[in-house]
Design a protein around this motif. Structure first.
Motif, PDB file in Angstrom:
ATOM      1  N   MET A 152       0.836  -1.194   0.000  1.00 22.14           N
ATOM      2  CA  MET A 152       0.000   0.000   0.000  1.00 22.14           C
ATOM      3  C   MET A 152       0.877   1.253   0.000  1.00 22.14           C
ATOM      4  O   MET A 152       1.846   1.331   0.746  1.00 22.14           O
ATOM      5  CB  MET A 152      -0.900  -0.001   1.231  1.00 22.14           C
ATOM      6  N   ASN A 153       0.534   2.204  -0.829  1.00 24.11           N
ATOM      7  CA  ASN A 153       1.267   3.459  -0.873  1.00 24.11           C
ATOM      8  C   ASN A 153       0.772   4.359   0.256  1.00 24.11           C
ATOM      9  O   ASN A 153      -0.391   4.785   0.256  1.00 24.11           O
ATOM     10  CB  ASN A 153       1.071   4.129  -2.237  1.00 24.11           C
ATOM     11  N   ILE A 154       1.642   4.646   1.218  1.00 23.88           N
ATOM     12  CA  ILE A 154       1.223   5.410   2.401  1.00 23.88           C
ATOM     13  C   ILE A 154       0.907   6.863   2.084  1.00 23.88           C
ATOM     14  O   ILE A 154       0.380   7.584   2.930  1.00 23.88           O
ATOM     15  CB  ILE A 154       2.295   5.348   3.512  1.00 23.88           C
ATOM     16  N   LEU A 155       1.203   7.302   0.860  1.00 23.87           N
ATOM     17  CA  LEU A 155       0.957   8.696   0.484  1.00 23.87           C
ATOM     18  C   LEU A 155      -0.256   8.851  -0.428  1.00 23.87           C
ATOM     19  O   LEU A 155      -0.571   9.958  -0.860  1.00 23.87           O
ATOM     20  CB  LEU A 155       2.191   9.275  -0.216  1.00 23.87           C
ATOM     21  N   SER A 156      -0.949   7.755  -0.715  1.00 26.41           N
ATOM     22  CA  SER A 156      -2.025   7.787  -1.722  1.00 26.41           C
ATOM     23  C   SER A 156      -3.185   8.699  -1.321  1.00 26.41           C
ATOM     24  O   SER A 156      -3.907   9.209  -2.183  1.00 26.41           O
ATOM     25  CB  SER A 156      -2.540   6.372  -1.998  1.00 26.41           C
ATOM     26  N   HIS A 157      -3.344   8.933  -0.021  1.00 23.33           N
ATOM     27  CA  HIS A 157      -4.483   9.757   0.420  1.00 23.33           C
ATOM     28  C   HIS A 157      -4.151  11.254   0.461  1.00 23.33           C
ATOM     29  O   HIS A 157      -5.017  12.070   0.777  1.00 23.33           O
ATOM     30  CB  HIS A 157      -4.939   9.314   1.821  1.00 23.33           C
ATOM     31  N   ILE A 158      -2.904  11.610   0.156  1.00 25.03           N
ATOM     32  CA  ILE A 158      -2.506  13.017   0.236  1.00 25.03           C
ATOM     33  C   ILE A 158      -2.488  13.638  -1.158  1.00 25.03           C
ATOM     34  O   ILE A 158      -1.843  13.121  -2.070  1.00 25.03           O
ATOM     35  CB  ILE A 158      -1.128  13.161   0.909  1.00 25.03           C
ATOM     36  N   ASN A 201      -4.135  23.527   2.823  1.00 24.52           N
ATOM     37  CA  ASN A 201      -3.788  23.810   4.217  1.00 24.52           C
ATOM     38  C   ASN A 201      -3.697  22.562   5.099  1.00 24.52           C
ATOM     39  O   ASN A 201      -3.859  22.629   6.317  1.00 24.52           O
ATOM     40  CB  ASN A 201      -4.789  24.805   4.826  1.00 24.52           C
ATOM     41  N   LEU A 202      -3.458  21.427   4.497  1.00 24.13           N
ATOM     42  CA  LEU A 202      -3.293  20.174   5.244  1.00 24.13           C
ATOM     43  C   LEU A 202      -2.113  20.317   6.206  1.00 24.13           C
ATOM     44  O   LEU A 202      -1.054  20.823   5.819  1.00 24.13           O
ATOM     45  CB  LEU A 202      -3.019  19.032   4.257  1.00 24.13           C
ATOM     46  N   PHE A 241       0.590  23.782   2.084  1.00 22.52           N
ATOM     47  CA  PHE A 241       0.426  23.039   3.335  1.00 22.52           C
ATOM     48  C   PHE A 241       0.420  24.016   4.518  1.00 22.52           C
ATOM     49  O   PHE A 241       0.963  25.117   4.444  1.00 22.52           O
ATOM     50  CB  PHE A 241       1.576  22.043   3.541  1.00 22.52           C
ATOM     51  N   ASN A 242      -0.182  23.587   5.611  1.00 18.06           N
ATOM     52  CA  ASN A 242      -0.091  24.294   6.891  1.00 18.06           C
ATOM     53  C   ASN A 242       1.140  23.743   7.610  1.00 18.06           C
ATOM     54  O   ASN A 242       1.104  22.679   8.203  1.00 18.06           O
ATOM     55  CB  ASN A 242      -1.360  24.056   7.714  1.00 18.06           C
ATOM     56  N   VAL A 243       2.254  24.471   7.530  1.00 17.92           N
ATOM     57  CA  VAL A 243       3.566  23.932   7.920  1.00 17.92           C
ATOM     58  C   VAL A 243       3.950  24.349   9.339  1.00 17.92           C
ATOM     59  O   VAL A 243       3.783  25.517   9.719  1.00 17.92           O
ATOM     60  CB  VAL A 243       4.664  24.421   6.949  1.00 17.92           C
ATOM     61  N   PHE A 244       4.507  23.390  10.061  1.00 17.78           N
ATOM     62  CA  PHE A 244       5.078  23.674  11.388  1.00 17.78           C
ATOM     63  C   PHE A 244       6.380  22.901  11.511  1.00 17.78           C
ATOM     64  O   PHE A 244       6.448  21.711  11.205  1.00 17.78           O
ATOM     65  CB  PHE A 244       4.106  23.257  12.493  1.00 17.78           C
ATOM     66  N   VAL A 245       7.445  23.609  11.923  1.00 19.05           N
ATOM     67  CA  VAL A 245       8.774  23.001  12.054  1.00 19.05           C
ATOM     68  C   VAL A 245       9.101  22.826  13.530  1.00 19.05           C
ATOM     69  O   VAL A 245       8.944  23.767  14.325  1.00 19.05           O
ATOM     70  CB  VAL A 245       9.845  23.883  11.375  1.00 19.05           C
TER      71      VAL A 245
END
Length: 460
Positions: A2-8, A15-16, A39-43
């Motif tokens: 399963m591709n773990i990124l398929s839902h993104i 703004n994910l 994207f809604n980014v936080f470092v």
């Protein structure tokens, strides 16, 4: 699988929430690209963030924290981009994975936005910086729209965000390959595999080997795999896996290759599809057996992408070696000084010694990473007239070589190491800084160590 990124939806993230763990070159580069794409980014960084990276985060209005990880915020993320310096067994990464949040590397994230651009990805335990720089140099001289990225240039993600190119030549570490999903280079280069970073791989060499070979796992029959056919670890792994999904282009100094590169006397012979090229190894700017391998790999890549042989010849001939990697510093009263501060493991020092043709004063030492100095005993016996230790704890080096070389001197600074080496050297000798150790006992990093060495040489 399963591709773990398929839902993104990378093209329209709306703004994910995306968390970047680690705020060095890799993490900040990923943050800039993620912010640009919506994207809604936080470092988040458990340590203090360097001022230059804070400046970039402020500039691009990216939220961040330092000296802590806010778990509540991090564990609400849809996707985590992990910097390569952070091990998978750290507590925060374990908690992220337990929550089922996908964790990817910066090179995987950058790959999502490469479009039609093509990647030449270069990995290996030793020589990858030199090979990456040389490959980039040949493509650049050949008129390609190309960037140098990864461990050697600026962050791959930052380059994609701020100045995208048609071609990327990327130095890729095993740590970056550990967290790929779809990353697929048009040309994958695997130079060699020797024991390194085993603390990150449960002290299981096979885990590290598997990590290196991930560079080809997503390739197809439209892609190419360049590898050293003389490397025993690569040879053994190829007996256990199939590479029929890609186009293999091996290189060897020991036997003739039908499709790839090999040595015939002092000539490098290239056979790539219908192309036939030969070059004298004496025309290579990079000297030494290890650098002949590096040059062969770069030339195969350049030929594969269609650069004319005349351009390759010129570029290979006028290439300047990297700072801190077998870098000629000066000749003082007949004594050559060479800065190989980037040699942070025993294998790198082996390659440096193997290329020495003059009596050598070897500067060794620093933070030992579980070194097995027996790997270089024969070369030290053959080529080294004295060892100058440069570290806070030199007991292991002294024990390894006290019966091998007649003179071992202890020092605790670059200035003292250079002065002692010069005192021991005669006209026609070489002083080689190739420490086989990390630098953190006396220096900020290997660059600082190399720069202090160069300054000390200039002050003689």
């Amino acid at each position: 699988m399963m591709n773990i990124l398929s839902h993104i939806n990378f093209s329209s993230p709306n703004n994910l929430p995306l968390i970047i763990i680690g705020a060095g070159e890799s993490g900040v580069g990923a943050a800039i690209l993620a912010k640009q794409k919506g994207f809604n980014v936080f470092v988040s960084d458990a340590n203090a963030i360097a001022e230059k990276y804070k400046h970039e985060l402020y500039k691009y209005e990216i939220a961040f924290e330092e000296k802590q990880h806010s778990e509540d915020k991090i564990l609400q993320s849809a996707l985590v981009v992990k910097s390569p310096g952070i091990a998978n067994n750290t507590i925060i990464i374990q908690k992220i994975k337990q929550k089922g949040i996908p964790v990817i590397s910066e090179v995987e994230f950058a790959f999502q936005y490469c479009g039609e651009s093509k990647i030449i990805a270069i990995t290996g335990s030793n020589g990858k910086s030199t090979t990456t720089a040389l490959t980039y140099h040949i493509l650049n001289e050949g008129g390609f729209d190309v960037a140098l990225v990864g461990n050697i240039g600026i962050s791959f993600a930052k380059q994609v965000a701020l100045d995208p190119k048609q071609w990327y030549v990327a130095e890729i570490s095993s740590f970056q390959l550990d967290d790929i999903v779809n990353f697929k280079p048009y040309i994958a280069v695997l130079l060699n595999i020797t024991e390194d970073h085993l603390d990150r791989y449960e002290y299981n060499f096979q885990n590290y080997i598997n990590s290196k070979f991930r560079i080809i796992e997503n390739q197809t029959n439209e892609d190419y795999f360049i590898y050293c056919d003389d490397d025993p670890v690569i040879q053994q792994q190829l007996k256990n896996i199939s590479i029929t999904h890609t186009n293999p282009l091996p290189f060897s100094m020991k036997h003739e290759i039908k499709n790839g590169a090999y040595l015939k006397g002092d000539q490098m012979m290239l056979r790539i599809q219908e192309e036939r090229v030969s070059m004298s190894i004496y025309d290579f700017a990079l000297k030494g057996k290890h650098n002949t391998y590096n040059t062969m790999a770069a030339c195969i890549a350049a030929t594969t992408v269609g650069i004319r042989k005349e351009k390759i010849r010129e570029a290979v001939n006028d290439f300047q070696s990297l700072a801190h990697r077998m870098e000629y510093v000066a000749t003082v009263r007949g004594v050559d000084f060479i800065n190989d501060s980037k040699a942070t493991n025993v294998n790198s020092t082996w390659f440096a010694l193997e290329s020495m043709t003059k009596p050598t004063i070897l500067i060794l030492g620093g933070v030992d990473k579980g070194n097995d100095y027996s790997l270089i005993t024969d070369l030290v016996k053959e080529k080294v007239k004295a060892i100058v230790c440069m570290g806070t704890d030199n007991k292991k080096i002294i024990a390894a070589f006290k019966n091998v070389v007649p003179v071992i001197v202890e020092t605790a600074s670059a200035t003292d190491a250079v002065a002692q080496s010069f005192k021991l050297a005669a006209k026609g000798d070489v002083v080689l800084l190739s420490p086989a150790c990390a630098s953190f006992d006396l220096f900020k990093n290997f660059e600082d160590r190399g720069n202090q060495f160069k300054l000390a040489v200039k002050d003689l």
